[in-house]
Write a protein that holds these residues in place. Sequence first.
Motif, PDB file in Angstrom:
ATOM      1  N   SER A 192      -3.732   8.787   2.435  1.00  0.00           N
ATOM      2  CA  SER A 192      -2.858   9.673   2.729  1.00  0.00           C
ATOM      3  C   SER A 192      -1.518   9.618   1.930  1.00  0.00           C
ATOM      4  O   SER A 192      -1.175   8.318   1.872  1.00  0.00           O
ATOM      5  CB  SER A 192      -2.770   9.786   4.264  1.00  0.00           C
ATOM      6  OG  SER A 192      -2.496   8.649   4.763  1.00  0.00           O
ATOM      7  N   SER A 193      -0.799  10.592   2.403  1.00  0.00           N
ATOM      8  CA  SER A 193       0.708  10.430   1.916  1.00  0.00           C
ATOM      9  C   SER A 193       1.730  10.049   2.776  1.00  0.00           C
ATOM     10  O   SER A 193       2.062  10.533   3.726  1.00  0.00           O
ATOM     11  CB  SER A 193       1.265  11.936   1.383  1.00  0.00           C
ATOM     12  OG  SER A 193       2.547  12.187   1.013  1.00  0.00           O
ATOM     13  N   VAL A 194       2.198   8.604   2.289  1.00  0.00           N
ATOM     14  CA  VAL A 194       3.152   8.099   3.365  1.00  0.00           C
ATOM     15  C   VAL A 194       4.276   7.605   2.380  1.00  0.00           C
ATOM     16  O   VAL A 194       3.672   6.656   1.534  1.00  0.00           O
ATOM     17  CB  VAL A 194       2.382   6.846   3.936  1.00  0.00           C
ATOM     18  CG1 VAL A 194       3.228   6.110   4.864  1.00  0.00           C
ATOM     19  CG2 VAL A 194       1.198   7.194   5.028  1.00  0.00           C
ATOM     20  N   VAL A 195       5.292   7.939   2.940  1.00  0.00           N
ATOM     21  CA  VAL A 195       6.535   7.464   2.008  1.00  0.00           C
ATOM     22  C   VAL A 195       7.383   6.532   3.060  1.00  0.00           C
ATOM     23  O   VAL A 195       7.359   7.048   4.326  1.00  0.00           O
ATOM     24  CB  VAL A 195       7.252   8.429   1.558  1.00  0.00           C
ATOM     25  CG1 VAL A 195       8.611   8.004   0.976  1.00  0.00           C
ATOM     26  CG2 VAL A 195       6.645   9.182   0.615  1.00  0.00           C
ATOM     27  N   LEU A 196       7.844   5.428   2.670  1.00  0.00           N
ATOM     28  CA  LEU A 196       8.962   4.508   3.470  1.00  0.00           C
ATOM     29  C   LEU A 196      10.475   4.886   2.989  1.00  0.00           C
ATOM     30  O   LEU A 196      10.296   4.599   1.785  1.00  0.00           O
ATOM     31  CB  LEU A 196       8.360   3.094   3.309  1.00  0.00           C
ATOM     32  CG  LEU A 196       9.478   2.226   4.018  1.00  0.00           C
ATOM     33  CD1 LEU A 196       9.188   2.343   5.583  1.00  0.00           C
ATOM     34  CD2 LEU A 196       8.879   0.668   3.990  1.00  0.00           C
ATOM     35  N   LEU A 197      11.049   5.207   3.910  1.00  0.00           N
ATOM     36  CA  LEU A 197      12.723   5.334   3.464  1.00  0.00           C
ATOM     37  C   LEU A 197      13.098   4.212   4.146  1.00  0.00           C
ATOM     38  O   LEU A 197      13.287   4.482   5.462  1.00  0.00           O
ATOM     39  CB  LEU A 197      12.950   6.576   3.826  1.00  0.00           C
ATOM     40  CG  LEU A 197      14.549   7.019   3.444  1.00  0.00           C
ATOM     41  CD1 LEU A 197      15.060   7.027   2.254  1.00  0.00           C
ATOM     42  CD2 LEU A 197      14.799   8.461   3.922  1.00  0.00           C
TER      43      LEU A 197
ATOM     44  N   ALA B 296       0.897  -1.237   0.015  1.00  0.00           N
ATOM     45  CA  ALA B 296      -0.066   0.102  -0.048  1.00  0.00           C
ATOM     46  C   ALA B 296       1.054   1.269  -0.088  1.00  0.00           C
ATOM     47  O   ALA B 296       0.620   2.310  -0.655  1.00  0.00           O
ATOM     48  CB  ALA B 296      -0.899  -0.089   1.325  1.00  0.00           C
ATOM     49  N   ILE B 297       1.949   1.192   0.827  1.00  0.00           N
ATOM     50  CA  ILE B 297       2.938   2.441   0.888  1.00  0.00           C
ATOM     51  C   ILE B 297       3.688   2.497  -0.438  1.00  0.00           C
ATOM     52  O   ILE B 297       3.667   3.586  -1.202  1.00  0.00           O
ATOM     53  CB  ILE B 297       3.838   2.271   1.995  1.00  0.00           C
ATOM     54  CG1 ILE B 297       3.168   2.404   3.228  1.00  0.00           C
ATOM     55  CG2 ILE B 297       5.104   3.385   1.945  1.00  0.00           C
ATOM     56  CD1 ILE B 297       3.869   2.053   4.596  1.00  0.00           C
ATOM     57  N   HIS B 298       4.215   1.354  -0.976  1.00  0.00           N
ATOM     58  CA  HIS B 298       4.776   1.203  -2.131  1.00  0.00           C
ATOM     59  C   HIS B 298       4.140   1.963  -3.348  1.00  0.00           C
ATOM     60  O   HIS B 298       4.808   2.399  -4.347  1.00  0.00           O
ATOM     61  CB  HIS B 298       5.666  -0.202  -2.378  1.00  0.00           C
ATOM     62  CG  HIS B 298       6.505  -0.268  -3.522  1.00  0.00           C
ATOM     63  ND1 HIS B 298       7.591   0.100  -3.353  1.00  0.00           N
ATOM     64  CD2 HIS B 298       6.336  -1.032  -4.750  1.00  0.00           C
ATOM     65  CE1 HIS B 298       8.334  -0.161  -4.566  1.00  0.00           C
ATOM     66  NE2 HIS B 298       7.526  -0.566  -5.222  1.00  0.00           N
ATOM     67  N   ASN B 299       2.835   1.371  -3.442  1.00  0.00           N
ATOM     68  CA  ASN B 299       2.041   1.567  -4.778  1.00  0.00           C
ATOM     69  C   ASN B 299       1.298   2.841  -4.564  1.00  0.00           C
ATOM     70  O   ASN B 299       0.797   3.365  -5.480  1.00  0.00           O
ATOM     71  CB  ASN B 299       1.081   0.481  -5.167  1.00  0.00           C
ATOM     72  CG  ASN B 299       1.831  -0.713  -5.199  1.00  0.00           C
ATOM     73  OD1 ASN B 299       2.727  -0.530  -6.026  1.00  0.00           O
ATOM     74  ND2 ASN B 299       1.466  -1.859  -4.753  1.00  0.00           N
ATOM     75  N   GLY B 300       1.397   3.633  -3.390  1.00  0.00           N
ATOM     76  CA  GLY B 300       0.852   5.073  -3.204  1.00  0.00           C
ATOM     77  C   GLY B 300      -0.700   4.827  -3.078  1.00  0.00           C
ATOM     78  O   GLY B 300      -1.268   5.555  -3.305  1.00  0.00           O
ATOM     79  N   SER B 301      -1.161   3.659  -2.609  1.00  0.00           N
ATOM     80  CA  SER B 301      -2.549   3.382  -2.587  1.00  0.00           C
ATOM     81  C   SER B 301      -3.261   3.775  -1.291  1.00  0.00           C
ATOM     82  O   SER B 301      -4.613   3.325  -1.028  1.00  0.00           O
ATOM     83  CB  SER B 301      -3.020   2.073  -3.069  1.00  0.00           C
ATOM     84  OG  SER B 301      -2.394   1.140  -2.059  1.00  0.00           O
TER      85      SER B 301
END
Length: 192
Positions: free
Chosen positions: A150-155, A142-147
Amino acid sequence: MKLLKKSVNEKGGSTFLIQGALGAGKTALLDQCKKLAKDNGRETAIVYPPALWDPQELLQYLGGGTQSKITGVPGKVGVDAVVKAEGKLDLAIERQNPNTLKILENVKKPLLLILDEAQTLAKANKPPNKELEGITANVLNAIHNGSLKSSVVLLAAGLGPTEEAFSSLGISRFKAGCFIELGALGKNLNVP
């Protein structure tokens, strides 16, 4: 950082992976990215692998603690003075059990999750059973595909097997510019 800004502006998300040898500067790079993200209005949270499947742990990293809601438990309150009075106070504690996806979907500001030593997702911090492994894979996807809503990025950053750890959880490839392989630092660095 340009890709991070783009994900903030588009209310999307993505996964960035920094992989490299011990001492290559991954943790220092994560720290710089955290500072830049904060300067650009993004909330940041350093997380450990269990936060990907354990909602209570994720809430703690996000500064929310546990979620409980008081709705009513029967009881009596008495006042003993010149006049005796009795009243009834109804309180009940109802535990709310959101899952990690719902928590991430409900963040208000753009969020940067920072996961160091991510290679441990394959061994030491591997989800403890198949159900939690599935939850982790769903959260990462879900994070990886931006689905998420809300705006969540995993670094994430880790040693050589980190890409394989993500692959074992369903992340088989990264967008252009979202996977960085760091080489070892040279001994003769000319830093101004």
